[in-house]
Design a protein around this motif. Structure first.
Motif, PDB file in Angstrom:
ATOM      1  N   GLY A   8      43.379  19.952  22.124  1.00 50.52           N
ATOM      2  CA  GLY A   8      44.068  20.723  23.149  1.00 50.52           C
ATOM      3  C   GLY A   8      43.763  22.214  23.041  1.00 50.52           C
ATOM      4  N   ILE A   9      43.720  22.716  21.821  1.00 50.53           N
ATOM      5  CA  ILE A   9      43.417  24.138  21.628  1.00 50.53           C
ATOM      6  C   ILE A   9      42.008  24.462  22.116  1.00 50.53           C
ATOM      7  CG2 ILE A   9      43.016  25.898  19.866  1.00 50.53           C
ATOM      8  CD1 ILE A   9      45.297  24.581  18.264  1.00 50.53           C
ATOM      9  N   SER A  10      41.035  23.590  21.785  1.00 48.17           N
ATOM     10  CA  SER A  10      39.660  23.833  22.229  1.00 48.17           C
ATOM     11  C   SER A  10      39.575  23.782  23.753  1.00 48.17           C
ATOM     12  CB  SER A  10      38.707  22.799  21.607  1.00 48.17           C
ATOM     13  OG  SER A  10      38.920  21.504  22.143  1.00 48.17           O
ATOM     14  N   GLY A  11      40.370  22.883  24.373  1.00 46.47           N
ATOM     15  CA  GLY A  11      40.384  22.819  25.833  1.00 46.47           C
ATOM     16  C   GLY A  11      40.966  24.070  26.452  1.00 46.47           C
ATOM     17  N   LEU A  12      42.033  24.606  25.847  1.00 49.06           N
ATOM     18  CA  LEU A  12      42.612  25.859  26.334  1.00 49.06           C
ATOM     19  C   LEU A  12      41.598  26.995  26.250  1.00 49.06           C
ATOM     20  CD1 LEU A  12      46.203  25.803  24.745  1.00 49.06           C
ATOM     21  CD2 LEU A  12      45.584  25.362  27.130  1.00 49.06           C
ATOM     22  N   ARG A  13      40.925  27.067  25.091  1.00 47.09           N
ATOM     23  CA  ARG A  13      39.968  28.144  24.890  1.00 47.09           C
ATOM     24  C   ARG A  13      38.810  28.044  25.883  1.00 47.09           C
ATOM     25  NH1 ARG A  13      38.800  26.959  20.048  1.00 47.09           N
ATOM     26  NH2 ARG A  13      40.408  28.229  19.064  1.00 47.09           N
ATOM     27  N   ALA A  14      38.278  26.834  26.072  1.00 42.34           N
ATOM     28  CA  ALA A  14      37.123  26.651  26.959  1.00 42.34           C
ATOM     29  C   ALA A  14      37.499  26.950  28.411  1.00 42.34           C
ATOM     30  CB  ALA A  14      36.586  25.223  26.832  1.00 42.34           C
ATOM     31  N   ASN A  15      38.641  26.457  28.856  1.00 41.94           N
ATOM     32  CA  ASN A  15      39.038  26.696  30.246  1.00 41.94           C
ATOM     33  C   ASN A  15      39.459  28.135  30.483  1.00 41.94           C
ATOM     34  OD1 ASN A  15      39.054  24.099  32.000  1.00 41.94           O
ATOM     35  ND2 ASN A  15      39.788  23.423  29.983  1.00 41.94           N
ATOM     36  N   GLU A  17      37.871  30.649  29.086  1.00 40.60           N
ATOM     37  CA  GLU A  17      36.587  31.309  29.307  1.00 40.60           C
ATOM     38  C   GLU A  17      36.067  31.038  30.716  1.00 40.60           C
ATOM     39  OE1 GLU A  17      33.578  31.057  26.301  1.00 40.60           O
ATOM     40  OE2 GLU A  17      35.049  30.899  24.685  1.00 40.60           O
ATOM     41  N   LYS A  18      36.294  29.825  31.199  1.00 40.84           N
ATOM     42  CA  LYS A  18      35.878  29.522  32.563  1.00 40.84           C
ATOM     43  C   LYS A  18      36.666  30.353  33.564  1.00 40.84           C
ATOM     44  CE  LYS A  18      34.915  25.797  35.803  1.00 40.84           C
ATOM     45  NZ  LYS A  18      34.755  24.327  35.985  1.00 40.84           N
ATOM     46  N   LEU A  19      37.951  30.501  33.350  1.00 37.62           N
ATOM     47  CA  LEU A  19      38.761  31.336  34.236  1.00 37.62           C
ATOM     48  C   LEU A  19      38.322  32.799  34.164  1.00 37.62           C
ATOM     49  CD1 LEU A  19      42.288  29.773  33.624  1.00 37.62           C
ATOM     50  CD2 LEU A  19      41.042  29.796  35.795  1.00 37.62           C
ATOM     51  N   ASP A  20      37.910  33.249  32.967  1.00 36.46           N
ATOM     52  CA  ASP A  20      37.409  34.624  32.827  1.00 36.46           C
ATOM     53  C   ASP A  20      36.163  34.833  33.678  1.00 36.46           C
ATOM     54  OD1 ASP A  20      39.429  35.171  31.048  1.00 36.46           O
ATOM     55  OD2 ASP A  20      38.193  34.858  29.260  1.00 36.46           O
ATOM     56  N   VAL A  21      35.253  33.861  33.641  1.00 39.00           N
ATOM     57  CA  VAL A  21      34.020  33.966  34.425  1.00 39.00           C
ATOM     58  C   VAL A  21      34.321  33.916  35.920  1.00 39.00           C
ATOM     59  CG1 VAL A  21      31.846  32.804  34.986  1.00 39.00           C
ATOM     60  CG2 VAL A  21      32.540  33.060  32.593  1.00 39.00           C
ATOM     61  N   ILE A  22      35.206  33.009  36.315  1.00 40.03           N
ATOM     62  CA  ILE A  22      35.580  32.911  37.734  1.00 40.03           C
ATOM     63  C   ILE A  22      36.221  34.207  38.204  1.00 40.03           C
ATOM     64  CG2 ILE A  22      37.103  31.746  39.368  1.00 40.03           C
ATOM     65  CD1 ILE A  22      36.722  29.183  37.676  1.00 40.03           C
ATOM     66  N   GLY A  23      37.125  34.768  37.378  1.00 41.25           N
ATOM     67  CA  GLY A  23      37.764  36.024  37.743  1.00 41.25           C
ATOM     68  C   GLY A  23      36.759  37.153  37.903  1.00 41.25           C
ATOM     69  N   ASN A  24      35.750  37.191  37.026  1.00 36.30           N
ATOM     70  CA  ASN A  24      34.709  38.221  37.138  1.00 36.30           C
ATOM     71  C   ASN A  24      33.883  38.027  38.399  1.00 36.30           C
ATOM     72  OD1 ASN A  24      33.121  40.469  35.920  1.00 36.30           O
ATOM     73  ND2 ASN A  24      31.508  38.915  35.894  1.00 36.30           N
ATOM     74  N   ASN A  25      33.573  36.775  38.738  1.00 33.50           N
ATOM     75  CA  ASN A  25      32.836  36.510  39.983  1.00 33.50           C
ATOM     76  C   ASN A  25      33.616  36.996  41.202  1.00 33.50           C
ATOM     77  OD1 ASN A  25      30.680  35.308  38.652  1.00 33.50           O
ATOM     78  ND2 ASN A  25      31.463  33.228  38.918  1.00 33.50           N
ATOM     79  N   LEU A 381      33.102  32.484  47.615  1.00 36.73           N
ATOM     80  CA  LEU A 381      34.529  32.560  47.312  1.00 36.73           C
ATOM     81  C   LEU A 381      35.224  31.206  47.436  1.00 36.73           C
ATOM     82  CD1 LEU A 381      35.590  35.954  48.931  1.00 36.73           C
ATOM     83  CD2 LEU A 381      35.523  35.376  46.504  1.00 36.73           C
ATOM     84  N   ALA A 382      34.821  30.400  48.396  1.00 37.06           N
ATOM     85  CA  ALA A 382      35.434  29.075  48.546  1.00 37.06           C
ATOM     86  C   ALA A 382      35.228  28.244  47.281  1.00 37.06           C
ATOM     87  CB  ALA A 382      34.855  28.369  49.765  1.00 37.06           C
ATOM     88  N   LYS A 383      34.019  28.293  46.746  1.00 40.28           N
ATOM     89  CA  LYS A 383      33.721  27.551  45.513  1.00 40.28           C
ATOM     90  C   LYS A 383      34.494  28.141  44.338  1.00 40.28           C
ATOM     91  CE  LYS A 383      29.874  26.210  42.497  1.00 40.28           C
ATOM     92  NZ  LYS A 383      30.506  26.780  41.271  1.00 40.28           N
ATOM     93  N   GLU A 384      34.566  29.463  44.260  1.00 34.67           N
ATOM     94  CA  GLU A 384      35.259  30.095  43.136  1.00 34.67           C
ATOM     95  C   GLU A 384      36.742  29.745  43.134  1.00 34.67           C
ATOM     96  OE1 GLU A 384      33.675  31.532  40.751  1.00 34.67           O
ATOM     97  OE2 GLU A 384      31.737  31.451  41.796  1.00 34.67           O
ATOM     98  N   PHE A 385      37.375  29.763  44.300  1.00 33.99           N
ATOM     99  CA  PHE A 385      38.802  29.416  44.349  1.00 33.99           C
ATOM    100  C   PHE A 385      39.023  27.950  43.997  1.00 33.99           C
ATOM    101  CE2 PHE A 385      39.338  33.163  47.332  1.00 33.99           C
ATOM    102  CZ  PHE A 385      40.041  33.915  46.403  1.00 33.99           C
ATOM    103  N   MET A 388      38.660  27.666  40.330  1.00 35.77           N
ATOM    104  CA  MET A 388      39.813  28.264  39.673  1.00 35.77           C
ATOM    105  C   MET A 388      40.982  27.280  39.630  1.00 35.77           C
ATOM    106  SD  MET A 388      41.633  31.940  40.392  1.00 35.77           S
ATOM    107  CE  MET A 388      41.911  31.575  42.133  1.00 35.77           C
ATOM    108  N   ILE A 389      41.169  26.531  40.718  1.00 35.55           N
ATOM    109  CA  ILE A 389      42.242  25.527  40.746  1.00 35.55           C
ATOM    110  C   ILE A 389      41.972  24.444  39.707  1.00 35.55           C
ATOM    111  CG2 ILE A 389      43.299  23.714  42.135  1.00 35.55           C
ATOM    112  CD1 ILE A 389      42.821  25.505  44.596  1.00 35.55           C
ATOM    113  N   VAL A 390      40.722  23.962  39.662  1.00 42.32           N
ATOM    114  CA  VAL A 390      40.365  22.908  38.705  1.00 42.32           C
ATOM    115  C   VAL A 390      40.559  23.397  37.274  1.00 42.32           C
ATOM    116  CG1 VAL A 390      38.464  21.506  37.836  1.00 42.32           C
ATOM    117  CG2 VAL A 390      38.764  21.795  40.311  1.00 42.32           C
TER     118      VAL A 390
END
Length: 417
Positions: A8-15, A17-25, A381-385, A388-390
């Motif tokens: 669970g911790i590794s999943g939190l960390r990985a997701n 990072e994904k949210l960080d990348v999406i937010g930067n995009n 943006l449609a893909k990024e949002f 982000m939900i996923v």
């Protein structure tokens, strides 16, 4: 039980990072030339609970029993596809109409004299010696500016790199013979300071020295031609007039200069006594062609070729380092820059020149320059949002795994009561 917590911790960390990348995009959805990124996951190592066995006479084979130990970020990839064009109608704005090609810029001093320039191998299209104190970067952001000296710059002051233009300007006629001089738009000092005589030919543009990057008015002495007066020269850093309609027009593909668009250009001209002088001719306007050649319309109606924007590509553009401010730098996995050849046209009866320059021309593989436009971000943006939900739902699910594991451990601890 502890394995589920770690997963669970590794999943939190990985997701995260994904949210960080999406937010930067999303933050860079309006950044000129920005290329979006995406995160790819990979499962972590697995713990083997029971080894696999092969089939025997009495029993069939069994599979290995493994429990996964979570997830990690496998890679963060860059989408290098081109963005759409935003038409600005500003003559200093430029975009490249092909993915994987970049403008070249540098931090450092001006480079006008060939001795101070970045050396280029015109056959291999690679960079050689770079002046001390100069660092080269690459960008898709073509929102260029001019300073008080006419230097072509990026918005934060990096110098735009390119080639100087060369041509044979006709100076005057004497009977049926026309006299001309090899002139370079940006170069070291040109004129009487180095060479004192002119070239005569019955055919305009005889190419006795066509293969060299000439930076002086050169030629054979003639009894009918006066030598250049001592005052007739063009200093290094001044932009000389090179006729854009010259059939010999070509770029000096062996040196990268810092480009300049001045308020006036220096032009050689002759008087009634066939003495050659230099005059200033005002620049009324300028434009940048699809090949990156900068052309200036002068007050006397002539059109001068000032320089050409340099362009580079890479075998792996996704491997470039992001240096901030829309700049990219090379990395061990991007490969070295492959430079576009300078502008040149095949010249009739000039076999040596055509074999050395035209045969090595790789400019056809590069995109065209769109003047008066900027490349927009390629962020969808449609893909990024949606991503982000996923990612947020996956983050919630992994947090639920941790809370469930905690509840189970709490129940286990309570058994001793």
């Amino acid at each position: 039980m502890l394995r589920s917590l770690n997963s669970g911790i590794s999943g939190l960390r990985a997701n995260q990072e994904k949210l960080d990348v999406i937010g930067n995009n999303i933050a860079n959805s309006n950044t000129t030339g920005y290329k979006s990124q995406s995160v790819n996951f990979a499962d972590n190592i697995s713990q083997t609970m029971k080894s696999a066995s092969s089939a025997s006479r009495n029993y069939g084979g069994t599979n290995e029993e493994q429990i996964g130990l979570g997830v990690n970020v496998a890679s963060i990839s860059t989408d290098t596809s081109k963005g759409s064009m935003d038409v600005t109608n500003r003559n200093l704005d430029c975009a490249i109409d092909q993915e994987g090609d970049y403008f070249m810029v540098a931090a450092g001093g001006t480079m006008f004299n060939e001795a101070d320039c970045i050396k280029i191998d015109a056959q291999k299209h690679t960079m050689g010696t770079i002046p001390a104190g100069t660092s080269v970067s690459y960008t898709r952001d073509g929102s260029f500016q001019l300073d008080n000296e006419g230097n072509l710059l990026t918005s934060d002051g990096h110098r735009v790199l390119g080639y100087s233009m060369m041509g044979r300007n006709t100076l005057f006629s004497s009977g049926t013979t026309q006299y001309f001089g090899d002139v370079v738009s940006i170069s070291r000092a040109q004129g009487a300071s180095t060479v004192g005589s002119l070239t005569g030919s019955s055919i305009i543009g005889a190419k006795s020295t066509i293969t060299s990057a000439v930076s002086t008015v050169i030629g054979r002495a003639s009894a009918a031609v006066s030598t250049l007066p001592a005052s007739s020269y063009i200093s290094a850093g001044d932009v000389a007039f090179v006729d854009s309609s010259d059939s010999d027009l070509r770029a000096d593909g062996t040196n990268l200069h810092t480009l300049r668009i001045p308020s006036s250009v220096k032009e050689f001209y002759s008087d009634a006594q066939k003495k050659v002088h230099v005059k200033d001719v005002k620049v009324n306007s300028f434009s940048i062609g699809t090949d990156g050649v900068i052309k200036a319309t002068l007050s006397d109606g002539k059109i001068a070729a000032i320089g050409q924007l340099a362009m580079a590509s890479f075998s792996n553009p996704g491997g470039l380092n992001r240096a901030g401010s829309n700049y990219l730098t090379t990395s061990p996995n991007s490969g070295d820059p492959i430079l576009r050849s300078g502008a040149a046209a095949e010249i009739k009866n000039e076999t040596a020149y055509n074999n050395s320059i035209i045969s090595a021309d790789n400019s056809g593989g590069y995109g065209t320059v769109v003047n008066g436009a900027l490349e927009m971000s390629n962020v969808d943006l449609a893909k990024e949002f949606t991503d982000m939900i996923v990612a947020s739902r996956a983050y919630q699910a992994n947090s639920k795994t941790i809370t469930t594991g905690d509840d189970t451990l709490q129940t286990l601890v309570g058994l001793i009561r």
